[in-house]
Design an enzyme around this catalytic site. Structure first.
Site, mmCIF file in Angstrom:
data_model
loop_
_atom_site.group_PDB
_atom_site.id
_atom_site.type_symbol
_atom_site.label_atom_id
_atom_site.label_comp_id
_atom_site.label_asym_id
_atom_site.label_seq_id
_atom_site.Cartn_x
_atom_site.Cartn_y
_atom_site.Cartn_z
ATOM 1 C CG HIS A 140 -1.789 -1.254 1.390
ATOM 2 N ND1 HIS A 140 -3.198 -1.003 0.620
ATOM 3 C CD2 HIS A 140 -1.872 -2.374 1.921
ATOM 4 C CE1 HIS A 140 -3.927 -2.190 0.800
ATOM 5 N NE2 HIS A 140 -3.070 -3.075 1.855
ATOM 6 C CB VAL A 263 6.020 -20.039 22.220
ATOM 7 C CG1 VAL A 263 6.223 -19.250 23.737
ATOM 8 C CG2 VAL A 263 7.317 -20.009 21.583
ATOM 9 N NE ARG A 402 -8.393 -7.075 6.256
ATOM 10 C CZ ARG A 402 -9.565 -7.626 5.899
ATOM 11 N NH1 ARG A 402 -10.263 -8.474 6.495
ATOM 12 N NH2 ARG A 402 -9.796 -7.135 4.591
ATOM 13 C CB ILE A 427 1.559 -6.965 12.498
ATOM 14 C CG1 ILE A 427 2.480 -6.591 13.685
ATOM 15 C CG2 ILE A 427 2.017 -6.458 11.261
ATOM 16 C CD1 ILE A 427 2.863 -5.079 13.739
ATOM 17 C CB SER A 429 -4.140 -4.610 6.041
ATOM 18 O OG SER A 429 -3.880 -4.007 4.678
ATOM 19 C CB CYS A 492 2.353 -28.062 -11.356
ATOM 20 S SG CYS A 492 1.041 -26.785 -11.472
ATOM 21 C CB CYS A 529 -6.310 -28.463 -12.387
ATOM 22 S SG CYS A 529 -4.717 -29.231 -11.994
ATOM 23 C CB CYS A 534 0.605 -31.466 -10.050
ATOM 24 S SG CYS A 534 -0.216 -30.063 -9.083
HETATM 25 C C1 FAD Z 1 -7.629 -11.037 3.759
HETATM 26 C C2 FAD Z 1 -6.338 -10.015 4.258
HETATM 27 C C3 FAD Z 1 -5.687 -9.167 3.172
HETATM 28 C C4 FAD Z 1 -4.596 -8.367 3.505
HETATM 29 N N1 FAD Z 1 -4.117 -7.639 2.553
HETATM 30 C C5 FAD Z 1 -2.861 -6.891 2.791
HETATM 31 C C6 FAD Z 1 -2.184 -6.163 1.847
HETATM 32 O O1 FAD Z 1 -2.649 -6.365 0.668
HETATM 33 N N2 FAD Z 1 -1.136 -5.385 2.403
HETATM 34 C C7 FAD Z 1 -0.647 -5.458 3.426
HETATM 35 O O2 FAD Z 1 0.197 -4.750 3.600
HETATM 36 N N3 FAD Z 1 -1.280 -6.081 4.306
HETATM 37 C C8 FAD Z 1 -2.316 -6.941 4.167
HETATM 38 N N4 FAD Z 1 -2.830 -7.846 4.921
HETATM 39 C C9 FAD Z 1 -2.273 -7.756 6.475
HETATM 40 C C10 FAD Z 1 -1.002 -8.738 6.475
HETATM 41 O O3 FAD Z 1 -1.189 -10.054 5.902
HETATM 42 C C11 FAD Z 1 -0.414 -8.731 7.860
HETATM 43 O O4 FAD Z 1 -0.210 -7.400 8.363
HETATM 44 C C12 FAD Z 1 0.741 -9.647 7.852
HETATM 45 O O5 FAD Z 1 0.875 -10.723 6.925
HETATM 46 C C13 FAD Z 1 0.889 -9.915 9.201
HETATM 47 O O6 FAD Z 1 2.329 -10.730 9.394
HETATM 48 P P1 FAD Z 1 2.647 -11.534 10.751
HETATM 49 O O7 FAD Z 1 4.032 -12.040 10.299
HETATM 50 O O8 FAD Z 1 2.700 -10.242 11.547
HETATM 51 O O9 FAD Z 1 1.430 -12.444 11.288
HETATM 52 P P2 FAD Z 1 1.460 -13.764 10.770
HETATM 53 O O10 FAD Z 1 1.581 -13.949 9.378
HETATM 54 O O11 FAD Z 1 -0.182 -14.281 11.020
HETATM 55 O O12 FAD Z 1 2.501 -14.775 11.227
HETATM 56 C C14 FAD Z 1 2.339 -14.953 12.850
HETATM 57 C C15 FAD Z 1 2.845 -16.500 13.012
HETATM 58 O O13 FAD Z 1 3.109 -16.681 14.366
HETATM 59 C C16 FAD Z 1 2.652 -18.031 14.490
HETATM 60 N N5 FAD Z 1 2.386 -18.224 15.880
HETATM 61 C C17 FAD Z 1 1.286 -17.758 16.595
HETATM 62 N N6 FAD Z 1 1.302 -18.097 18.042
HETATM 63 C C18 FAD Z 1 2.471 -19.114 18.044
HETATM 64 C C19 FAD Z 1 3.100 -19.693 19.443
HETATM 65 N N7 FAD Z 1 2.495 -19.754 20.257
HETATM 66 N N8 FAD Z 1 4.258 -20.390 19.082
HETATM 67 C C20 FAD Z 1 4.799 -20.292 17.621
HETATM 68 N N9 FAD Z 1 4.204 -19.550 16.606
HETATM 69 C C21 FAD Z 1 3.239 -18.947 16.938
HETATM 70 C C22 FAD Z 1 1.620 -18.373 13.559
HETATM 71 O O14 FAD Z 1 1.497 -19.661 13.430
HETATM 72 C C23 FAD Z 1 1.737 -17.287 12.444
HETATM 73 O O15 FAD Z 1 2.346 -18.014 11.252
HETATM 74 C C24 FAD Z 1 -3.973 -8.596 4.649
HETATM 75 C C25 FAD Z 1 -4.494 -9.437 5.834
HETATM 76 C C26 FAD Z 1 -5.556 -10.230 5.518
HETATM 77 C C27 FAD Z 1 -5.889 -11.286 6.358
#
Ligand code: FAD
Length: 575
Positions: A140, A263, A402, A427, A429, A492, A529, A534
């Site tokens: 963004h 964790v 989110r 964290i 969007s 694939c 598909c 695949c």
């Molecule tokens: C539908 C949708 C569309 C979006 N579109 C955009 C976009 O276009 N642009 C943008 O900037 N942002 C977008 N976002 C937001 C973006 O996806 C997130 O801000 C970003 O992916 C967050 O990343 P993260 O690593 O903080 O969280 P996550 O990707 O959720 O990673 C957190 C990780 O922690 C792990 N975890 C949790 N608890 C534990 C535990 N106890 N022990 C070990 N591991 C654990 C989880 O399994 C997970 O893998 C969108 C979100 C959604 C849902």
């Protein structure tokens, strides 16, 4: 502060009046630091969420912890850590990062610039299984975050860094710009508001343009678009590709990853982090970075420092067949409402048309359904914004959540209670767009506490990905096949992924153990598909390479086994 607290609680009671509740249903208490905690129950989850938002907006409230329940709500749950403590010490690190999404992986890579022992823990069998796998991949521009919010600052800064990130890490990135479209004068005020916001936030090149000029740039835009907010700095990357690239570069620079490692507790003593208890055993460390996405509030609770709640906001996305490639290249949306950017059609760097997301408050962090309303919302909006796209060419849909706090801003700060604990929460969007700047901010928080950390003079920011067969010229393909005949076996067909690439993924820096992990690294199964052709071959390869029975191969970890009984013609059951 006492008088202030009373004023806040009085304002809260006043705000509650507009909800259809009996007076004893919800109670609130406020701490000196402005953290408001809610308890009680409401008839619907949406009401619980609305009350959380109302409370967070009150002057003097810093953030909201909501323990409100409603039908379907899943209360905070803690695993009993005793059996895992009993496993004893299994590893040790200076810094433990919890969460292998784009945020955790970006932080891991950032900190490998220093000579510290970094260990990233991810509860799932692969990285990028949380919000990071289910987003639009939109970088963004930053016109819609509230001015002066952390989101606004980190979004604009993160966006500017994506070109360098993509060059260093070798992932695809298209800076094509984005439109927010106006269909009539009724949309004017909202779009001008976004323009003002964008100017305040420092979005480069932002302007309001006519519908005709927008169509000159993007001929696939609907003829009914009369004007549009244009931000040339918006771009697109494939989120799973970025996350993996960050992780691989972090590994190259010395970070370590433990997958399938949840964790379950944080060890503290005298107000300092001592380590973590995981489902693989105890890991002593000096610093814990909480990048656990939807579960960040639960990790904060483990450290005795929960001052925010995460409420999941579901977003569904729809993917079209690649026959639509090139019909629309830039994101186009309508003026957003409330807490969503509004979603809309875009094309991913791989040339896949992607529409959505929707936005729905859901009580369960694991709710990844896609229902009829989601589909109707996405398809109706997309059809209004574009022309020449047949909605019958949809090949799949999915959703993700989110990780929103009630103050709707990122929470990136040192714990005020536990030394060595850093919150990287809320964290939602634009977390993907902001990731480079989030990583930098966490780096500065870490160095603030550990100023003498030595530099890693061997740090190399460059990652050179192996070539994707589908992107190669015929000459390059011939050379690859001559070097390794497995490049000559296409597994694939939709995405032209070869056996050699699948084997590369299985034995890569972060080895792929599941079908989805192979898909994220190679795109096998992402095409028309959807792995119908695949899938069985990928399964066979995974079973063969990991020396397991085909019935043990999973889609995404335990409980998602693909085969329910031995299949007649595969692997060890072939005889
Ligand atoms: C539908 C949708 C569309 C979006 N579109 C955009 C976009 O276009 N642009 C943008 O900037 N942002 C977008 N976002 C937001 C973006 O996806 C997130 O801000 C970003 O992916 C967050 O990343 P993260 O690593 O903080 O969280 P996550 O990707 O959720 O990673 C957190 C990780 O922690 C792990 N975890 C949790 N608890 C534990 C535990 N106890 N022990 C070990 N591991 C654990 C989880 O399994 C997970 O893998 C969108 C979100 C959604 C849902």
């Amino acid at each position: 502060m006492t008088a202030n607290k009373q004023e806040i609680l009085a304002a809260f009671s006043e705000g509650l009046k507009k909800f259809d509740l009996d007076s004893s249903a919800v109670s609130a208490r406020i701490e000196d630091d402005g953290i408001l905690t809610l308890e009680g129950s409401t008839k619907t989850w949406q009401t619980a969420v609305d009350i959380g938002h109302m409370a967070a907006k009150l002057p003097g409230v810093h953030n909201v912890v909501s323990d409100l329940t409603a039908p379907g709500a899943v209360p905070l749950k803690r695993k009993d850590s005793a059996p895992y403590r009993a496993m004893g010490v299994v590893d040790k690190a200076d810094v433990v990062i919890i969460g292998g999404g784009v945020t955790g992986c970006a932080i891991a890579r950032q900190l490998t610039q220093y000579r510290v022992n970094i260990l990233l823990l991810e509860k799932e069998e692969d990285l990028c299984e949380g919000s990071s796998k289910a987003n639009n991949g939109m970088v963004h521009s930053g016109y819609d975050s509230k001015p002066a919010s952390l989101k606004a600052r980190l979004n604009v800064r993160g966006n500017a860094q994506y070109t360098k990130w993509s060059q260093q890490l070798g992932f695809k990135f298209n800076r094509t710009g984005s439109f927010v479209c106006g269909f009539g004068e009724e949309d004017r005020a909202a779009i001008e508001g976004l323009y003002e916001n964008g100017v305040t936030n420092g979005v480069p090149g932002i302007e309001i343009i006519s519908g005709n000029r927008a169509r000159e740039m993007e001929p696939g835009l609907s003829d009914s678009v009369q004007f549009a907010l244009w931000t040339p700095s918006a771009g697109y990357a494939e989120p799973y590709e970025v996350t993996l690239a960050l992780a691989e570069n972090a590994v190259d620079n010395g970070a370590r990853f433990r997958l399938g490692c949840e964790v379950v507790d944080i060890l503290t003593k005298d107000g300092r982090v001592q380590g973590v208890v995981t489902t693989q055993g105890v890991i002593p460390c000096d610093c814990v970075i909480n990048a656990a996405g939807l579960y960040a509030d639960e990790i904060a609770e483990m450290a005795g420092d929960r001052f925010y709640s995460i409420h999941p906001r579901r977003g569904a996305l729809v993917i079209f067949d690649k026959e639509n490639k090139g019909k629309i290249r830039t994101f186009s949306g309508v003026a957003p409402n409330n807490y969503t950017k509004g979603g809309g059609p875009e094309e991913t760097p791989e040339g896949t048309l992607l529409w959505g997301p929707s936005a729905l408050e859901v009580p369960d962090k694991e709710d990844r359904d896609v229902d009829r309303e989601d589909m109707e919302f996405i398809l109706e909006k997309g059809m209004r914004l574009t022309k020449g796209i047949d909605p019958r060419s949809v090949i799949t849909y999915f959703s993700g959540n989110r990780a929103a706090t009630y103050s709707e801003d990122f929470v990136i700060q040192n714990s005020r209670k536990i030394k060595g604990f850093i919150h990287v929460a809320g964290i939602q969007s634009p977390g993907f767009a902001s990731a480079p700047a989030i990583a930098e901010l966490v780096e500065s928080l870490y160095l603030g506490q550990n100023p003498d950390t030595p530099i890693n003079t061997a740090f190399n920011p460059i990652r050179k990905p192996e070539p994707a067969f589908r992107d190669c010229t015929q000459e390059e393909r011939d050379r690859l096949i001559a070097e390794n005949p497995a490049y000559g076996r296409v597994v694939c067909r939709c995405e032209t992924v070869t056996e050699a690439e699948i084997l590369r993924a299985v034995h890569g820096k972060i080895p792929a153990r599941t079908m989805d992990a192979v898909k994220r690294r190679t795109r096998a199964g992402m095409g028309r598909c959807q792995s119908g052709f695949c899938g069985s071959r990928v399964l066979e390869l995974l079973a063969r390479e990991w020396k397991i029975d085909p019935s043990e191969v999973t889609l995404k970890g335990k409980g998602s086994e693909i085969l329910v009984r031995p299949s007649r013609n595969t692997g060890r059951n072939a005889e």
